[in-house]
Design a protein around this motif. Sequence first.
Motif, PDB file in Angstrom:
ATOM      1  N   UNK A 154      52.637  75.802  65.543  1.00 41.32           N
ATOM      2  CA  UNK A 154      53.151  75.542  66.884  1.00 41.32           C
ATOM      3  C   UNK A 154      54.414  76.345  67.135  1.00 41.32           C
ATOM      4  N   UNK A 155      55.321  76.374  66.156  1.00 48.49           N
ATOM      5  CA  UNK A 155      56.555  77.132  66.311  1.00 48.49           C
ATOM      6  C   UNK A 155      56.266  78.632  66.379  1.00 48.49           C
ATOM      7  N   UNK A 156      55.398  79.125  65.521  1.00 48.83           N
ATOM      8  CA  UNK A 156      55.041  80.548  65.567  1.00 48.83           C
ATOM      9  C   UNK A 156      54.436  80.893  66.920  1.00 48.83           C
ATOM     10  N   UNK A 157      53.547  80.055  67.407  1.00 49.63           N
ATOM     11  CA  UNK A 157      52.931  80.299  68.720  1.00 49.63           C
ATOM     12  C   UNK A 157      53.987  80.338  69.827  1.00 49.63           C
ATOM     13  N   UNK A 158      54.954  79.425  69.779  1.00 45.79           N
ATOM     14  CA  UNK A 158      56.008  79.405  70.795  1.00 45.79           C
ATOM     15  C   UNK A 158      56.823  80.703  70.781  1.00 45.79           C
ATOM     16  N   UNK A 159      57.148  81.197  69.582  1.00 37.63           N
ATOM     17  CA  UNK A 159      57.921  82.439  69.481  1.00 37.63           C
ATOM     18  C   UNK A 159      57.093  83.633  69.947  1.00 37.63           C
ATOM     19  N   UNK A 187      47.573  82.487  73.820  1.00 35.69           N
ATOM     20  CA  UNK A 187      48.125  83.817  73.527  1.00 35.69           C
ATOM     21  C   UNK A 187      47.156  84.935  73.932  1.00 35.69           C
ATOM     22  N   UNK A 188      46.484  84.742  75.028  1.00 39.76           N
ATOM     23  CA  UNK A 188      45.523  85.728  75.511  1.00 39.76           C
ATOM     24  C   UNK A 188      46.156  87.105  75.649  1.00 39.76           C
ATOM     25  N   UNK A 189      45.442  88.134  75.185  1.00 37.42           N
ATOM     26  CA  UNK A 189      45.844  89.541  75.277  1.00 37.42           C
ATOM     27  C   UNK A 189      47.079  89.860  74.444  1.00 37.42           C
ATOM     28  N   UNK A 190      47.378  89.039  73.447  1.00 32.52           N
ATOM     29  CA  UNK A 190      48.502  89.326  72.554  1.00 32.52           C
ATOM     30  C   UNK A 190      48.376  90.713  71.927  1.00 32.52           C
ATOM     31  N   UNK A 191      47.146  91.137  71.684  1.00 28.32           N
ATOM     32  CA  UNK A 191      46.918  92.405  70.986  1.00 28.32           C
ATOM     33  C   UNK A 191      47.443  93.607  71.763  1.00 28.32           C
ATOM     34  N   UNK A 192      47.690  93.469  73.045  1.00 33.96           N
ATOM     35  CA  UNK A 192      48.146  94.592  73.850  1.00 33.96           C
ATOM     36  C   UNK A 192      49.572  95.011  73.526  1.00 33.96           C
ATOM     37  N   UNK A 193      50.331  94.129  72.900  1.00 33.41           N
ATOM     38  CA  UNK A 193      51.740  94.441  72.610  1.00 33.41           C
ATOM     39  C   UNK A 193      51.985  94.724  71.125  1.00 33.41           C
ATOM     40  N   UNK A 194      50.910  94.809  70.349  1.00 39.04           N
ATOM     41  CA  UNK A 194      51.059  95.046  68.917  1.00 39.04           C
ATOM     42  C   UNK A 194      50.067  96.093  68.431  1.00 39.04           C
TER      43      UNK A 194
END
Length: 213
Positions: A154-159, A187-194
């Motif tokens: 949960x904390x990792x997701x929030x960060x 966290x949809x589309x998280x991959x776009x920033x990494x």
Amino acid sequence: MSAVRVHNLSISLDGFATGDGQALDAPFGHAGERLHEWMFATRFWHEMGGGGDGAAGADHVFAARHGQGIGAEIMGAGKFGPPGWQDDPAWQGWWGDTPPFRTPVFVLTHRPRPSIEMGGGTTYHFLDAPPAEALERAREAAGGLDVRVGGGPTVVRDFLAEGLVDHLHVVQVPILLGRGVRLWDGLEALEKTYTIEAVSTPSGVTHLTFTRV
């Protein structure tokens, strides 16, 4: 500015980083130790525990990055203790008198308590603060070194949701848990920033590393 890193966060094939039913005798709920068996076989784990040799393969190399260059850790209430630990003034975490962190550790909880100085260089500080504020406090304590977000999910997701994580190391374990706490929700589309790299090892796990573009 120091980097914000996550290391050795194990998840199931269906995305759960801890099981259902966390309790004093079940830190990861019904998942037991299954998410972390890959790590227990490594030299890193044996060195942390002070006994045995362990394997020195790829799993060890990934796991050992956990402590390199870290000056402070942030963790959630669920990592520090089982549900209800805030009601026990004697509770000092799962790790005994000499925790493995050896840095200041900032525990995020809605019920802060006075700081606790432990053996080996670990001091627990208890904060009721949003991610950005907690990170500011941790960076001040880290003395120019990096800050590790240690979990739970949960904390990792929030960060991640606030764009505060520079390096994310997730270990996908080939099991299905079906219930618990998931990492990826929201966290949809998280991959776009990494930039993402995947390495599979003989233990059956896949190491996924996300490095901010």
